[in-house]
Design a protein around this motif. Structure first.
Motif, PDB file in Angstrom:
ATOM      1  N   SER A   1      50.467 -14.582  -5.146  1.00 60.16           N
ATOM      2  CA  SER A   1      50.530 -15.305  -3.876  1.00 60.16           C
ATOM      3  C   SER A   1      49.499 -14.708  -2.931  1.00 60.16           C
ATOM      4  O   SER A   1      49.224 -13.500  -2.975  1.00 60.16           O
ATOM      5  CB  SER A   1      51.925 -15.245  -3.245  1.00 60.16           C
ATOM      6  OG  SER A   1      52.256 -13.927  -2.874  1.00 60.16           O
ATOM      7  N   ARG A   2      48.908 -15.568  -2.116  1.00 55.07           N
ATOM      8  CA  ARG A   2      47.843 -15.099  -1.233  1.00 55.07           C
ATOM      9  C   ARG A   2      47.759 -16.024  -0.027  1.00 55.07           C
ATOM     10  O   ARG A   2      47.876 -17.244  -0.150  1.00 55.07           O
ATOM     11  CB  ARG A   2      46.506 -15.082  -1.972  1.00 55.07           C
ATOM     12  CG  ARG A   2      45.306 -14.731  -1.090  1.00 55.07           C
ATOM     13  CD  ARG A   2      43.992 -14.950  -1.839  1.00 55.07           C
ATOM     14  NE  ARG A   2      43.838 -13.996  -2.926  1.00 55.07           N
ATOM     15  CZ  ARG A   2      42.940 -14.130  -3.888  1.00 55.07           C
ATOM     16  NH1 ARG A   2      42.161 -15.185  -3.931  1.00 55.07           N
ATOM     17  NH2 ARG A   2      42.844 -13.227  -4.833  1.00 55.07           N
ATOM     18  N   THR A   3      47.580 -15.442   1.148  1.00 59.76           N
ATOM     19  CA  THR A   3      47.319 -16.201   2.372  1.00 59.76           C
ATOM     20  C   THR A   3      45.975 -15.750   2.919  1.00 59.76           C
ATOM     21  O   THR A   3      45.749 -14.552   3.103  1.00 59.76           O
ATOM     22  CB  THR A   3      48.409 -15.952   3.432  1.00 59.76           C
ATOM     23  OG1 THR A   3      49.680 -16.343   2.895  1.00 59.76           O
ATOM     24  CG2 THR A   3      48.140 -16.772   4.682  1.00 59.76           C
TER      25      THR A   3
ATOM     26  N   PHE B   1      45.133 -27.736  -7.628  1.00 59.30           N
ATOM     27  CA  PHE B   1      44.316 -28.390  -6.609  1.00 59.30           C
ATOM     28  C   PHE B   1      45.202 -28.996  -5.532  1.00 59.30           C
ATOM     29  O   PHE B   1      46.311 -29.473  -5.804  1.00 59.30           O
ATOM     30  CB  PHE B   1      43.470 -29.493  -7.266  1.00 59.30           C
ATOM     31  CG  PHE B   1      43.052 -30.612  -6.341  1.00 59.30           C
ATOM     32  CD1 PHE B   1      41.953 -30.473  -5.525  1.00 59.30           C
ATOM     33  CD2 PHE B   1      43.770 -31.790  -6.304  1.00 59.30           C
ATOM     34  CE1 PHE B   1      41.576 -31.496  -4.665  1.00 59.30           C
ATOM     35  CE2 PHE B   1      43.400 -32.822  -5.456  1.00 59.30           C
ATOM     36  CZ  PHE B   1      42.296 -32.677  -4.634  1.00 59.30           C
ATOM     37  N   ASP B   2      44.721 -28.986  -4.291  1.00 55.92           N
ATOM     38  CA  ASP B   2      45.358 -29.728  -3.205  1.00 55.92           C
ATOM     39  C   ASP B   2      44.289 -30.010  -2.157  1.00 55.92           C
ATOM     40  O   ASP B   2      43.211 -29.403  -2.164  1.00 55.92           O
ATOM     41  CB  ASP B   2      46.509 -28.937  -2.591  1.00 55.92           C
ATOM     42  CG  ASP B   2      47.463 -29.832  -1.807  1.00 55.92           C
ATOM     43  OD1 ASP B   2      47.307 -31.064  -1.882  1.00 55.92           O
ATOM     44  OD2 ASP B   2      48.353 -29.304  -1.128  1.00 55.92           O
TER      45      ASP B   2
ATOM     46  N   LEU C   1      40.764 -23.016   8.803  1.00 58.23           N
ATOM     47  CA  LEU C   1      41.610 -23.480   7.708  1.00 58.23           C
ATOM     48  C   LEU C   1      42.427 -22.312   7.197  1.00 58.23           C
ATOM     49  O   LEU C   1      41.874 -21.253   6.879  1.00 58.23           O
ATOM     50  CB  LEU C   1      40.754 -24.041   6.566  1.00 58.23           C
ATOM     51  CG  LEU C   1      41.498 -24.393   5.274  1.00 58.23           C
ATOM     52  CD1 LEU C   1      42.225 -25.719   5.430  1.00 58.23           C
ATOM     53  CD2 LEU C   1      40.539 -24.451   4.096  1.00 58.23           C
ATOM     54  N   GLN C   2      43.753 -22.483   7.143  1.00 54.76           N
ATOM     55  CA  GLN C   2      44.600 -21.459   6.543  1.00 54.76           C
ATOM     56  C   GLN C   2      45.045 -21.957   5.175  1.00 54.76           C
ATOM     57  O   GLN C   2      45.560 -23.061   5.030  1.00 54.76           O
ATOM     58  CB  GLN C   2      45.822 -21.141   7.398  1.00 54.76           C
ATOM     59  CG  GLN C   2      46.648 -19.991   6.820  1.00 54.76           C
ATOM     60  CD  GLN C   2      47.695 -19.455   7.768  1.00 54.76           C
ATOM     61  OE1 GLN C   2      48.811 -19.951   7.788  1.00 54.76           O
ATOM     62  NE2 GLN C   2      47.345 -18.440   8.553  1.00 54.76           N
ATOM     63  N   LEU C   3      44.826 -21.136   4.161  1.00 48.84           N
ATOM     64  CA  LEU C   3      45.075 -21.503   2.777  1.00 48.84           C
ATOM     65  C   LEU C   3      46.076 -20.532   2.176  1.00 48.84           C
ATOM     66  O   LEU C   3      45.902 -19.321   2.254  1.00 48.84           O
ATOM     67  CB  LEU C   3      43.754 -21.466   1.993  1.00 48.84           C
ATOM     68  CG  LEU C   3      43.779 -21.681   0.484  1.00 48.84           C
ATOM     69  CD1 LEU C   3      44.390 -23.010   0.132  1.00 48.84           C
ATOM     70  CD2 LEU C   3      42.364 -21.577  -0.073  1.00 48.84           C
TER      71      LEU C   3
ATOM     72  N   ASP D   1      49.032 -24.638  -0.132  1.00 43.58           N
ATOM     73  CA  ASP D   1      49.444 -25.134   1.184  1.00 43.58           C
ATOM     74  C   ASP D   1      48.268 -24.958   2.137  1.00 43.58           C
ATOM     75  O   ASP D   1      47.798 -23.839   2.346  1.00 43.58           O
ATOM     76  CB  ASP D   1      50.668 -24.347   1.682  1.00 43.58           C
ATOM     77  CG  ASP D   1      51.184 -24.875   3.013  1.00 43.58           C
ATOM     78  OD1 ASP D   1      50.843 -26.020   3.368  1.00 43.58           O
ATOM     79  OD2 ASP D   1      51.922 -24.140   3.695  1.00 43.58           O
ATOM     80  N   LEU D   2      47.782 -26.062   2.696  1.00 39.67           N
ATOM     81  CA  LEU D   2      46.628 -26.037   3.584  1.00 39.67           C
ATOM     82  C   LEU D   2      47.061 -26.368   4.998  1.00 39.67           C
ATOM     83  O   LEU D   2      47.846 -27.296   5.228  1.00 39.67           O
ATOM     84  CB  LEU D   2      45.570 -27.053   3.137  1.00 39.67           C
ATOM     85  CG  LEU D   2      45.050 -26.927   1.695  1.00 39.67           C
ATOM     86  CD1 LEU D   2      44.082 -28.049   1.391  1.00 39.67           C
ATOM     87  CD2 LEU D   2      44.363 -25.594   1.516  1.00 39.67           C
ATOM     88  N   ARG D   3      46.549 -25.636   5.976  1.00 38.35           N
ATOM     89  CA  ARG D   3      46.797 -25.908   7.390  1.00 38.35           C
ATOM     90  C   ARG D   3      45.461 -26.144   8.067  1.00 38.35           C
ATOM     91  O   ARG D   3      44.602 -25.258   8.096  1.00 38.35           O
ATOM     92  CB  ARG D   3      47.525 -24.734   8.062  1.00 38.35           C
ATOM     93  CG  ARG D   3      48.871 -24.390   7.413  1.00 38.35           C
ATOM     94  CD  ARG D   3      49.894 -25.484   7.628  1.00 38.35           C
ATOM     95  NE  ARG D   3      51.171 -25.155   7.018  1.00 38.35           N
ATOM     96  CZ  ARG D   3      52.130 -24.462   7.628  1.00 38.35           C
ATOM     97  NH1 ARG D   3      51.942 -24.027   8.860  1.00 38.35           N
ATOM     98  NH2 ARG D   3      53.264 -24.210   7.011  1.00 38.35           N
ATOM     99  N   PHE D   4      45.282 -27.365   8.602  1.00 40.23           N
ATOM    100  CA  PHE D   4      44.010 -27.734   9.196  1.00 40.23           C
ATOM    101  C   PHE D   4      44.288 -28.695  10.335  1.00 40.23           C
ATOM    102  O   PHE D   4      45.310 -29.396  10.357  1.00 40.23           O
ATOM    103  CB  PHE D   4      43.124 -28.403   8.128  1.00 40.23           C
ATOM    104  CG  PHE D   4      41.655 -28.458   8.467  1.00 40.23           C
ATOM    105  CD1 PHE D   4      40.961 -27.302   8.777  1.00 40.23           C
ATOM    106  CD2 PHE D   4      40.967 -29.642   8.453  1.00 40.23           C
ATOM    107  CE1 PHE D   4      39.609 -27.327   9.069  1.00 40.23           C
ATOM    108  CE2 PHE D   4      39.614 -29.701   8.737  1.00 40.23           C
ATOM    109  CZ  PHE D   4      38.935 -28.537   9.046  1.00 40.23           C
ATOM    110  N   SER D   5      43.395 -28.777  11.297  1.00 39.03           N
ATOM    111  CA  SER D   5      43.594 -29.652  12.443  1.00 39.03           C
ATOM    112  C   SER D   5      43.534 -31.118  12.015  1.00 39.03           C
ATOM    113  O   SER D   5      42.785 -31.496  11.111  1.00 39.03           O
ATOM    114  CB  SER D   5      42.521 -29.379  13.507  1.00 39.03           C
ATOM    115  OG  SER D   5      42.663 -30.271  14.594  1.00 39.03           O
TER     116      SER D   5
END
Length: 443
Positions: free
Chosen positions: A158-160, A195-196, A112-114, A96-100
């Motif tokens: 699991s990892r953030t 991959f994502d 970037l939060q991964l 799960d990727l969080r990006f602008s």
């Protein structure tokens, strides 16, 4: 995948498990193995009180895709007769990727939060591309900064983690308008790969004109952000209703300012708090991800004379103790048809270690449009979801559906349908009381 069947008493027989994908049987593609069968005599009287049967199902040949519904049907003979149980699970991504949604190459470094989910991860890597070309060597990547990690049996399951990407070396080459993508690759202990990717649009940094500067300054003041002197936790002192009013006032002010609309993320400082704000244009979604005192995303309103829906808003703040605010855009009025729905809002804030400092997340769905002078339906209010992590809370609120207007009668052209107001949700991070597992809402 392991599936376990528990039952009372002894099993007189077992049915062969059946596997379904989106309702279509795929048992012949799945390798199903019985790995455990246990009988329990709890009271020691020689009679089986309970039975547990476990199967392992190899999924590699099923060709699963994200969003598929995987079902497994198990059956056994019991004292009451044959029993069948069918369980379902939705296939989700390991990454799960969080990006602008937009990137200014010469602007502030992007965050970037991964998140890796449910896999024995042994190694990971990031690849940055512009229009499909690998530009990773020209991007300064800092990190990862570990946020949360879960290790089972010596493997990370699991990892953030957060990365900071500085793309300044790519500026000045006329790349504006091209897609910038970030790929995350993970290697697993069994030799597999996952991959994502996520894509952002490169935009040119446009200086704000005086009218726009005042609009953002007024918005910052209206939000009443404050920073705790001890923990540096940031939250808005304005109510959800007042936050929505501030967002509406900002959009109204920007509409009368000289163009162009400020597409890039804007940084504003007031009362010692720095906020990053992204505002969608008419009906456009707004996505803001960053590490700041406050990160705000405001979905664009649907055009007043259309039935366009308001833009959705997603705000993610990766700074521990920071505030995240998402406000959906309002639906258009729809002067010849039913009005547009309000945009949905999703806000996610980050808690610090053991809940200190606590994150602060607010989400307010957009207001549904109200058709005038038609008797068509008003728009639905946008849904809201606010959460803090890790080990935080999540709150959700649905926006009600707009009602139909009354039929025209006599000289009355029509009574417009009542619109739905957006749902709103607010949550602050939990803070431990000292007893493991005990949590209280932070004041």
């Amino acid at each position: 995948m392991r599936v376990t069947l528990d039952g009372d008493g002894a099993f007189s027989g077992l049915e062969n498990p059946r596997v379904f994908v989106d309702g279509v049987e795929r048992t012949y593609l799945a390798d199903v193995q019985l790995v455990a069968q246990d009988a329990f005599d709890v009271d020691g009287n020689g009679v089986v009180d309970a039975t547990r049967v476990s199967y392992e199902i190899a999924l590699g040949s099923l060709g699963l895709e994200i969003g598929d519904v995987l079902e497994v049907e198990l059956g056994a003979g019991t004292a009451q007769g044959p029993e069948l149980v069918r369980v379902a699970s939705v296939v989700e991504s390991h990454v799960d990727l969080r990006f602008s949604g937009t990137t200014v190459l010469a602007g502030e470094p992007a965050v970037l939060q991964l998140q890796w989910h449910e896999l024995p991860l042994t190694a990971s890597a990031l690849v940055v591309k512009v229009a499909g070309y690998d530009v990773t060597p020209f991007v300064s990547i800092s990190g990862p900064v570990m946020v949360e990690e879960n290790v089972i049996g010596g493997h990370v399951v699991s990892r953030t983690e957060n990365y900071t990407l500085n793309c300044g070396a790519l500026s000045g080459f006329g790349l504006e308008g091209l897609p910038l993508s970030v790929e995350a690759w993970g290697g697993t202990s069994d030799g597999g790969l996952t991959f994502d990717s996520t894509t952002s649009t490169i935009v040119e940094e446009e200086p704000l004109n005086d009218c726009q500067k005042k609009a953002f300054d007024d918005f910052c003041a209206a939000m009443k952000f404050s920073k705790d002197a001890t923990t540096n936790a940031v939250c808005s002192g304005a109510s959800e209703a007042d936050q929505k009013k501030a967002a509406d006032a900002l959009q109204a002010a920007l509409r009368v300012c000289p163009p162009p609309h400020p597409a890039a993320k804007q940084r504003v400082t007031c009362n010692g708090v720095t906020i990053e704000v992204t505002v969608g244009a008419d009906g456009q979604d707004a996505s803001a991800s960053g590490s700041a005192d406050a990160v705000v995303a405001i979905g664009g309103d649907g055009a007043a004379d259309s039935n366009a829906d308001g833009g959705n808003a997603t705000a993610t703040n990766t700074r521990a103790g920071g505030a995240a605010v998402a406000i959906g855009g309002d639906g258009g009025g729809g002067n010849t048809s039913s009005a547009g729905d309000g945009g949905n809002a999703t806000a996610e804030a980050q808690n610090g270690a053991n809940g200190t400092p606590p994150g602060c997340a607010t989400a307010v769905g957009g207001t549904g449009g109200s058709p005038t002078p038609n008797h068509k339906s008003g728009g639905k209010g946008g849904d809201a979801s606010a959460k803090t992590k890790p080990s935080g809370d999540k709150k959700e609120a649905k926006g009600p559906k707009g009602a139909k207007g009354k039929p025209a009668s006599g000289s009355n052209p029509a009574v417009p349908g009542t619109h739905g107001t957006g749902g709103s949700a607010h949550v602050t991070g939990n803070q431990g009381t000292g007893t493991p597992g005990a949590k209280v809402n932070n004041p």
